[in-house]
Design an enzyme around this catalytic site. Structure first.
Site, PDB file in Angstrom:
ATOM      1  N   HIS A   1       1.910   4.460  -2.993  1.00  0.00           N
ATOM      2  CA  HIS A   1       1.990   5.962  -2.663  1.00  0.00           C
ATOM      3  C   HIS A   1       3.385   6.482  -3.120  1.00  0.00           C
ATOM      4  O   HIS A   1       3.666   7.718  -3.617  1.00  0.00           O
ATOM      5  CB  HIS A   1       1.817   6.395  -1.208  1.00  0.00           C
TER       6      HIS A   1
ATOM      7  N   GLU B   1      -4.601   8.173  -2.849  1.00  0.00           N
ATOM      8  CA  GLU B   1      -5.261   6.648  -2.419  1.00  0.00           C
ATOM      9  C   GLU B   1      -5.623   5.702  -3.664  1.00  0.00           C
ATOM     10  O   GLU B   1      -5.145   4.446  -3.209  1.00  0.00           O
ATOM     11  CB  GLU B   1      -6.561   7.155  -1.513  1.00  0.00           C
TER      12      GLU B   1
ATOM     13  N   HIS C   1       0.752  -1.288  -0.024  1.00  0.00           N
ATOM     14  CA  HIS C   1      -0.036  -0.008  -0.085  1.00  0.00           C
ATOM     15  C   HIS C   1       0.885   1.203  -0.023  1.00  0.00           C
ATOM     16  O   HIS C   1       0.736   2.094  -0.787  1.00  0.00           O
ATOM     17  CB  HIS C   1      -1.022   0.032   1.227  1.00  0.00           C
ATOM     18  N   GLU C   2       1.671   1.274   0.949  1.00  0.00           N
ATOM     19  CA  GLU C   2       2.750   2.474   1.065  1.00  0.00           C
ATOM     20  C   GLU C   2       3.583   2.654  -0.191  1.00  0.00           C
ATOM     21  O   GLU C   2       3.750   3.728  -0.794  1.00  0.00           O
ATOM     22  CB  GLU C   2       3.315   2.666   2.268  1.00  0.00           C
TER      23      GLU C   2
END
EC number: 3.4.17.19
Lengths: 510, 510
Positions: free
Chosen positions: A278, A304, A274-275
């Site tokens: 980003h 997001e 997830h990170e």
């Protein structure tokens, strides 16, 4: 002659603007690094002292943002006469700086200071209230925060719904009018899908996750996959924090964190992916936008979408694990050596309504957001009051997810967002899922071998598409412009609804 | 009435001064953190981009230091009328800010900019020249740096020797006239002591260090001793870099680094203790001086005295190892299990002339400094020229240490200092040794159980003395005021001469 004089004025306004824009961007880059440092590695005794130095620089950046010089340059440069001379990037910079200028300038300095004190106290009160399951202790602070936000939306202004003024801060241009139909559709179809999933007898077994996974091995695995999925380790770092996050310092210095839990191997893996989503976004923004207001992602929702796309559409796909599962088994032979790929894949996608948003699965996550969205809208519109929130929260949870928490700590007190005044923030999470599904639909058309690439561990073709169509632009386009440019149409809930339907139909044999 | 008006003017100047002083101190605290970050943990691709942001903040801090507002406040506050109203700390702040103001204001902005470009290029040239043993490549840059420094000393001004103006930057108030007799005495006695040591047949065996010491075990040992000798791990960090250093962010956030070499166990141990000496100093500065110009150590020499005191007077003492040696043996049973304490102690204090300053022992280290001091003084006075340095260097090495390097890389090119313009810096190292020995003499009088405390691992009684007499004061006193206050007399070379004589007489049975 007239023309020439005009040129001169515009040119010197532009020079001033660029100078201020660069200085603010430099300060923001530094503030990003400082924020990371204090969260990740600073010795604890120094933090409260450092907060003062940090505050001085933050104030300095803020002052420049709303300075008279900035106001004058913006006013010269946002005339139709000036716009003739400006290219796309400069116009975008002016658009963004003007937004900050107008928004910040409109709130009196004394009000900002009061709010800063209030949120600092509210955060302490929230932490204590959550720990002691004591909503009443937090209530007076929450009431004041809502009161402030109500005043603020009147100052910011809005056309239809007061909540529009808050949405605009996180997703420029978004309104309740646009969002309601998207969210209603997503909510209703998700609730229906959840019901069918719960009725299915073909359920994955999540027992394989209910055993210890040594943390050192988890670290090895996370550090192994991170560069393979596209995160440049020479232009970023991976560290550990209790609450994972991504922090850009500049496009070649993007720092992400994850957390390792011995009894939850999924937490680190999907947190890291997830990170990384980003982080990869920030690493691929056009270097020409570096040290300008355009150096960051387009919006919270678009950001997001990149983390969710990588975490869910890629990282929770069967093909992803076809490639990575043998390696994961090598890391955890005792835990997974005898578990079949399909059982593992289905377990990683198990759906189970739960109380805590951050632990929710891909489907029920959006329902958690809907609870918050409906509540925030009603609070700002004055239709409900803060004191009634525990009851309203539990009723909505019951409505959307079929469960209600027995304590407020597991309910209305679970999130930090309201205590820092972040009303309008929550929708970004589900917007991210909507954008991501729409991007998936387009990328599959452009790259018919999308899933084959994943299965072969070839992520560069996917990252190249994302860079080409999303990442490189930074803040050049508004979120709406960007999604239309990238996918050919405005945001549409159908793609996410369809994606979820297809995915879970297969996993649960619906 | 007159009096009252005066008060008003002074009060508002003081208010302005404190505001500026705090802002500059905040920026310097941030700049300290940024410098640490870029050296220790930043991803390498982001560094050149971040340098621009860093430069913007550095410029901002510099501008405030020489701002008109600062000049006006300082001029109001440094009148005798104003001084009546000011306490000791405020007067010290004004003294320090005035020094920065005058020094920085005197050099034209264009000259500072040129010098910044020059040193940046000189540093690259120096690195390349050192790598390729090519002094000629570095010479044009060195010549320009010396030329700049000669101009600068004329602008700064001096009473007797032009080198005074450079000394003053690192050791306020110090002059060639004061320093020469101290250094001559130290040099002559050290050269004599070295000769006698080399003639001794009772030599320690350093073979015990010529074997691998696993790095993980070294880390364990360093992390074990660091808090015990007085470094507060909750108000600081220990990291790794090729060149160890100490960087304060604030008094409760002091970051030090060390390096681990498998084939040199001494490097990390004494490197860590040395940097801890710097760190403990910063951690114990009066918190009231935080966010003012007084928040740092008194001078480079005084700072170095604290690191040298802990490294040499404490860390290389027999009593230190009486306490820690069993623990070190536990960490390295294969390497040291059969080595007697006395053999280990003598080996850690072995004297051996060598070419490289940073690897020198406690005795010959000062002779390395003398080579540089004599050269710098003569360069600035125009008595020698840069092009002749290789020959002069080798001759002086032969003179003081009895050896001469066969390459310039191991000789005149070894140090980074000249390439950043740090002429005047080297004397600080030996000054640190002189101060340290004088402090040792006083502390032994005040704490008759000094060595017994070390032997018992009771470092707090020593750190308390240092805090009380040195650390707490930060920059409140000039170096000379501080050493007089702490030891009752001006700096005197006798204590170091005597300390070295006694120490090595015993180790080498002279």
């Amino acid at each position: 002659m007239e023309q020439k004089v005009m040129n001169q004025t515009i040119m010197s306004a532009l020079e001033k603007f660029n100078e201020l824009d660069e200085k603010i961007s430099h300060f923001n880059s530094i503030l990003g690094l400082l924020s990371w440092d204090q969260k990740v590695i600073s010795p604890k005794k120094g933090r409260s002292i450092f907060a003062n130095a940090n505050g001085t620089l933050r104030t300095e950046a803020f002052k420049l943002t709303v300075s008279e010089e900035m106001g004058e340059a913006l006013s010269t440069l946002s005339t139709p006469e000036a716009e003739e001379y400006l290219d796309e990037a400069v116009k975008a910079k002016i658009r963004e700086r003007l937004k900050f200028y107008n928004r910040s300038k409109s709130i009196p300095a004394a009000m900002i200071k009061d709010f800063s004190v209030l949120t600092s106290r509210a955060n302490d009160a929230w932490e204590e209230a959550r720990e002691n399951n004591d909503f009443e202790k937090y209530l007076p602070f929450l009431e004041k925060i809502i009161e402030f936000k109500k005043k603020a939306v009147e100052i910011y202004g809005y056309e239809n719904h007061p909540y529009d003024a808050l949405l605009d801060e996180f997703e420029p241009g978004l309104t309740v009018e646009k969002l309601d139909p998207l969210f209603v559709k997503l909510r209703e179809s998700s609730a229906d899908l959840l019901r069918r999933i719960q009725e299915s007898s073909y359920k994955p077994s999540v027992e394989i996750f209910e055993q210890p996974y040594p943390i050192e091995k988890q670290k090895d695995f996370n550090r192994y996959i991170l560069p393979l999925i596209g995160f440049d380790m020479e232009a970023g770092r991976l560290d550990e924090t209790v609450h994972p996050f991504a922090q850009p310092v500049n496009t070649r210095d993007v720092r992400i964190t994850t957390r390792y839990l011995e009894n939850n191997v999924r937490s680190a893996i999907f947190g890291t992916i997830h990170e990384a989503g980003h982080g990869i976004y920030e690493q691929n923004i056009n270097p020409e936008f570096q040290d300008t207001v355009l150096q960051e992602g387009a919006s919270f929702g678009i950001h997001e979408s990149q983390s969710r796309f990588l975490e869910n559409m890629v990282g929770r796909s069967e093909e992803f694990w076809k490639y990575f599962y043998p390696k994961l088994q090598e890391h955890f032979p005792e835990q997974l050596g005898k578990v079949a790929l399909d059982d593992f894949y289905r377990a990683t996608n198990a759906v189970q309504p739960s109380f805590i948003r951050v632990e929710a699965d891909e489907l029920t996550y959006n329902l958690h957001i809907m609870v918050r969205y409906e509540i925030e809208k009603a609070l700002i519109a004055g239709e409900i009051e803060a004191k009634d929130l525990p009851g309203i929260w539990n009723a909505k949870m019951n409505d959307y997810l079929g469960i209600a928490p027995s304590t407020d700590s597991e309910g209305v007190l679970q999130d930090i967002h309201w205590s820092f005044g972040g009303l309008g923030y929550f929708p970004s999470y589900s917007l991210g899922n909507l954008y991501a599904a729409q991007i998936l639909n387009k990328i599959k058309k452009d790259l018919p071998d999308f899933y084959e690439s994943i299965e072969q561990g070839n992520f560069s073709v996917i990252q190249d598409w994302l860079k080409e169509n999303i990442h490189q632009y930074g803040m050049l386009y508004t979120p709406n412009e960007l999604i239309v440019k990238a996918t050919g149409e405005e945001l549409n809930a159908d793609y996410l609804v369809q994606y979820l339907e297809e995915k879970y139909s297969k996993i649960y044999k619906l």
